[in-house]
Each structure stands twice: as C-alpha cells, then as structure tokens.
Write a protein that holds these residues in place. Structure first.
Motif, short mmCIF file in Angstrom:
data_model
loop_
_atom_site.label_atom_id
_atom_site.label_comp_id
_atom_site.label_asym_id
_atom_site.label_seq_id
_atom_site.Cartn_x
_atom_site.Cartn_y
_atom_site.Cartn_z
N ASP A 102 0.84 -1.19 0.00
CA ASP A 102 0.00 0.00 0.00
C ASP A 102 0.88 1.25 0.00
OD1 ASP A 102 -2.71 1.30 0.42
OD2 ASP A 102 -1.61 2.09 2.13
N MET A 104 0.54 4.16 1.39
CA MET A 104 0.62 5.02 2.58
C MET A 104 1.18 4.30 3.80
SD MET A 104 -0.40 7.71 1.05
CE MET A 104 -0.49 8.95 2.36
N LEU A 105 1.65 3.08 3.63
CA LEU A 105 2.14 2.29 4.77
C LEU A 105 3.55 1.78 4.48
CD1 LEU A 105 1.22 1.02 7.53
CD2 LEU A 105 0.70 -1.04 6.23
N PHE A 106 4.53 2.21 5.24
CA PHE A 106 5.93 1.80 5.07
C PHE A 106 6.36 1.97 3.61
CE2 PHE A 106 4.83 -1.00 8.81
CZ PHE A 106 5.63 -0.35 9.72
N VAL A 110 5.53 8.29 0.54
CA VAL A 110 5.23 9.39 1.46
C VAL A 110 6.33 10.46 1.42
CG1 VAL A 110 4.82 9.99 3.89
CG2 VAL A 110 3.74 7.97 2.90
N LEU A 113 5.63 12.41 -1.70
CA LEU A 113 4.43 13.22 -1.52
C LEU A 113 4.74 14.51 -0.75
CD1 LEU A 113 1.31 13.48 -1.68
CD2 LEU A 113 1.17 12.11 0.40
N VAL A 124 -4.04 8.97 -5.02
CA VAL A 124 -3.38 7.80 -4.43
C VAL A 124 -4.33 6.61 -4.53
CG1 VAL A 124 -2.24 6.86 -2.40
CG2 VAL A 124 -2.14 9.33 -2.84
N PRO A 126 -5.01 2.86 -3.33
CA PRO A 126 -4.52 1.95 -2.29
C PRO A 126 -4.18 0.57 -2.83
CG PRO A 126 -6.90 2.21 -2.10
CD PRO A 126 -6.44 3.18 -3.17
N GLY A 127 -3.38 -0.16 -2.06
CA GLY A 127 -3.01 -1.53 -2.44
C GLY A 127 -3.18 -2.47 -1.27
N ILE A 128 -3.24 -3.76 -1.57
CA ILE A 128 -3.31 -4.78 -0.51
C ILE A 128 -1.97 -4.78 0.24
CG2 ILE A 128 -3.55 -7.26 -0.05
CD1 ILE A 128 -6.09 -6.18 -1.26
N ILE B 128 -8.82 -4.37 0.16
CA ILE B 128 -8.28 -3.13 0.72
C ILE B 128 -9.00 -2.85 2.04
CG2 ILE B 128 -8.01 -0.64 0.35
CD1 ILE B 128 -6.44 -2.17 -1.73
N PHE B 131 -9.03 1.40 6.49
CA PHE B 131 -8.08 2.45 6.86
C PHE B 131 -7.08 2.74 5.74
CE2 PHE B 131 -6.42 -1.45 8.94
CZ PHE B 131 -5.14 -1.50 8.46
N ALA B 132 -6.75 1.75 4.94
CA ALA B 132 -5.89 2.01 3.78
C ALA B 132 -6.65 2.87 2.76
CB ALA B 132 -5.41 0.71 3.13
N ALA B 135 -6.56 6.43 4.19
CA ALA B 135 -5.23 7.03 4.10
C ALA B 135 -4.96 7.51 2.67
CB ALA B 135 -4.16 6.02 4.54
N SER B 136 -5.35 6.71 1.68
CA SER B 136 -5.15 7.11 0.29
C SER B 136 -6.01 8.31 -0.09
CB SER B 136 -5.48 5.95 -0.65
OG SER B 136 -4.38 5.08 -0.77
N GLN B 139 -4.71 11.29 1.61
CA GLN B 139 -3.26 11.42 1.46
C GLN B 139 -2.62 11.62 2.83
OE1 GLN B 139 -2.28 14.00 -1.85
NE2 GLN B 139 -3.78 13.03 -3.18
N PHE B 140 -3.02 10.79 3.75
CA PHE B 140 -2.59 10.85 5.15
C PHE B 140 -1.74 9.62 5.45
CE2 PHE B 140 -3.21 10.28 9.74
CZ PHE B 140 -3.15 11.58 10.21
N PRO B 141 -0.45 9.78 5.74
CA PRO B 141 0.42 8.61 5.92
C PRO B 141 0.06 7.79 7.15
CG PRO B 141 1.72 10.62 5.64
CD PRO B 141 0.29 11.04 5.86
N LEU B 142 0.20 6.49 7.03
CA LEU B 142 0.03 5.60 8.19
C LEU B 142 1.38 5.55 8.91
CD1 LEU B 142 -2.30 3.05 6.41
CD2 LEU B 142 -2.94 4.71 8.16
N CYS B 143 2.19 4.53 8.72
CA CYS B 143 3.49 4.64 9.39
C CYS B 143 4.65 4.34 8.46
CB CYS B 143 3.55 3.85 10.69
SG CYS B 143 3.41 2.08 10.51
N SER B 203 -14.22 6.60 -0.36
CA SER B 203 -14.24 6.17 -1.76
C SER B 203 -15.66 5.98 -2.30
CB SER B 203 -13.40 4.90 -1.99
OG SER B 203 -14.14 3.72 -1.71
N TYR B 234 2.87 13.56 11.99
CA TYR B 234 2.43 14.14 10.72
C TYR B 234 1.23 15.03 10.96
CZ TYR B 234 1.41 14.29 5.71
OH TYR B 234 1.19 14.69 4.42
#
Lengths: 239, 239
Positions: A102, A104-106, A110, A113, A124, A126-128, B128, B131-132, B135-136, B139-143, B203, B234
């Motif tokens: 995904d 937005m994760l690791f 980011v 962006l 953006v 999203p992905g699995i 998906i 939360f993913a 985040a997309s 455009q808010f990053p997770l970690c 979405s 963030y």
C-alpha cells in the motif's frame, strides 16, 4: 488530456491480479511510469507485478532509491526524483509511481508526496498490504471484534516489541530479515511461539510458508520479505 | 467444473473498482454468492459494491448476520450459514462469500471459516482495508520506517486506547460511532487533536471527510462507518 496528473499506485503483495481494478485501468492509461529499483536486483519487483497492464507507449523510468543509513543521500534521491516527476506532470503528462503493498504504509511514496506539494493533481490508489496478503494465503485471522492489532518493524527496540506482543491480540512483525533468532526467542519467552506463522513472498511463485516457527532451522537463510503474524487468540491448524 | 470451491472475497472500502482484479474475475465465475445483509438496510452494502461483476446466472443468497450482544443468537446464525455454504460446495458449486474491507480483519468471515473445517477447498481473496482506503483518499500517511501502527476498536476500554495512542506513532480508531466525544476528549488530553482526521464512507459517493476534528460540532450525527486516523509525526495540511 492536457492537464497532467500523478497517480501513486500500490501494487499489492506480489501477484499481478492482486492489484485493484482501478490500478489496472490507470496503469493502462498513463504515459510515464516511475518504478523504484534496487541496483542489486537490477529490475524492479513492483514493475514486474504491473508490467502486463501497461500500454506499449508508456515510458518507464526506473529510479534508484538508496537503502542506506545516510539520510542525506536518501533525501537527495527523493528531492531529485520528486522534481523530475513534478516536471513530467506540469508538462501535461499522466504519470504513475508504483510501490509494493500500500502507498501510505511503510512506503517511499510518502517521502515523495511531502516534496510534491499541494499544487499538483495527485491521486493515491490503495493496495493490498503484505500482511493482509499473508493472512489470506495462510487463512490466519488478524483481529476480531474488540481485539487490536499492532504492526511493528523488527528494527524497533526489543522492549517496544515485547510490549506490543503483550498489549495486542494480533501483532504483525515486519522486516524480520536478519533478526529472526532474536524475535523467535522473544516469542518463546512470551509463550507465543505456537501462535505465530512466518511467510515470505506471499502470493508469488517463490512463496514460502512456515506454519511453525519452531520448525525453522537455526541459521536458516530466510527470504528478505519475511513477515511474522502473531495471534494469541488463535492457534493455527497444521496445513 | 465438478469440484466445488469456496471463495471468501474482500470487497475493499466501498468503490467498486477498489476490489482486486482477482476478485473481479472470480465474482464473474461463481454460481452462488452469499452476501451479508442487515435487516434494517434491506440490501447488502457489500453486494452493491460487487454487483457489476456478477454473471447473470448467479444465485444470490443474502443472509442476515445479527448485530447483537446475544452470543448464542450469533453462533446459531454462523452455524446455519456455514452449514448451508458447505452443502453448496460439496454439491460441486463454485461459491462466493463477500465481506467489506479485508476478509481476515474485523470480519464475520473468520467465524464462518472456523466452522467450515479443513475438508473444503477454500480460497481467501484479500481486500483493501477501510483504513488504507482512508489514508489514500486523505493522502494521510500511516506509518514509516521504524514507526508502528495500532488498529483499535473504540469499543475498547479508555485506558487501552490511551496506551495505544501513547505507544504508537500511528493509530487507527475504528467503530467511532456513538463514541466520538469520548475519543475527541482523549485526543485533546494527549495533545493529538491536530494530528487526527476523521473519514466516513471513504471512496463512496457519500464520503465525508473531516480534516479537523475540532471543527465537528458537538452532538453532530456522524455516519456509522466513521474512522479516525491519528499520526503524531504528521500534521496534515488543510485541504
């Protein structure tokens, strides 16, 4: 189309058909695709996942993101790649950037962006995530109802990992590579060895699944993309 | 095909094109589709997401999963639906079960899986997570890098939520519905109000986005599928 747009696209865990329908459509429409490449492997894994969806006319730009402790070197790479992307978009092109799992994760996305600013049109997709891919393949539940899940990097301090394993019913341990023995000892100490599985390259041809961590030989070389799932409410059945 | 198979398919956060390419293909091939329905809404949200991919011949079985504190009533529903599915599969049919988001995270599917046993041919197709999707969209990053993420249900004790918000850079707060004021007060106490966003129905056409929690009026009715993302590293830009 004359106005440029940038699409950040998560490619999912590895199998080409685990990208979203939206990602597949956009990949067929973009004119420029940025793909992250590691110099060592030569070709980009993310690129190999999405190649079948690209149009024949697409310009592929593999760009190297250094895996280094040198923050300055990383920042310079991000600055340069972000500037090049911004130029392609402002010149009116439909531009894609692909990222494993995904966006937005690791994900390196980011850092790009942050540099691209609010003036560009950005979407953006999203992905699995890798851990969702593993949970599905292994039919191993993450969390349920009032339970919680922590997603941790094994590069974190042992005390931080111990606390997460105590506090949460489900823990995803990413970046296991090179730290497996330390993690296995920690899981044994906490009585969680029977509640954990390890999988690498989930959904790909070279997938490796260890339903029992105790069965992994000491010193065995594990693949780079190895992830451990722990669920202390759920003891997996032998597969 | 004469051997039956059961596919558990995550439908993703809501937009029809945020299911995977694999899910779209399988949905077009199955002969029977089980869809979870809430009696109140009449139609299944998961079903509305995937309807365009189904073949004309598919038999749709909407089944009610009670949302009740009565564990016995829930177990009875799971037992009955699992038995009916198993019968369809053993009679040689290609059978699907759809679930919002991902099949292995906060999903009723796991209760069915426990009952279906290892003798059936089962494939789980990931989706998906909500939360993913959020985040997309935001455009808010997770970690990132060495950071960690906790995924919590707001039905948990306040002390458990406080500890997660202190321990993890990123926290996903699910099931906010009816608990928003308590959560907002907790975030304010921890100095995290500026680091949080709320989104509902990500979405979908009825998506609602609150980039600032402070701007939500006291007593405002929030949608059922409201989720809060917190990232203390963030601070989001105004959109």
């Amino acid at each position: 189309m004359s106005t440029g747009k940038l699409f950040a696209i998560g490619t999912g865990p590895g199998a080409s058909d685990l990208i979203t329908v939206r990602a597949a459509r956009i990949l067929g429409e973009i004119q420029v695709l940025y793909a992250p490449a590691s110099r060592k492997q030569g070709d980009s894994l993310a690129l190999s996942i999405v190649r079948e969806y690209l149009s024949e006319q697409v310009l592929i730009k593999e760009r190297h993101f250094p895996m280094t402790a040198d923050a300055g070197e990383k920042r310079q790479a991000w600055d340069e790649i972000a500037a090049e992307m911004a130029q392609d978009v402002t010149s009116g092109k439909q531009v894609g950037f692909i990222t494993l799992g995904d966006s937005m994760l690791f994900s390196t996305w980011v850092f790009l962006l942050e540099r691209l600013g609010p003036q560009l049109d950005i979407e953006v997709v999203p992905g699995i995530t890798s851990f969702a891919g593993i949970a599905s393949r292994a039919q191993f539940p993450l969390c349920m109802e009032q339970q919680s899940m922590a997603v941790m990097s094994c590069t974190a301090d042992e005390e931080v990992l111990r606390r997460a394993l105590i506090d949460h019913e489900c823990v995803v341990l990413m970046k296991v590579y090179g730290r497996f023995e330390k993690i296995r000892a920690l899981l044994a100490e906490l009585g969680l060895l029977q509640c954990a599985i390890l999988m690498a390259n989930a959904s790909m041809e070279n997938e490796m699944y260890y339903p029992e961590l105790a069965a992994i030989k000491a010193g065995e070389a594990l693949p780079y993309f190895s992830t451990i799932l722990v669920n202390r409410k759920y003891r997996q059945q032998k597969v």
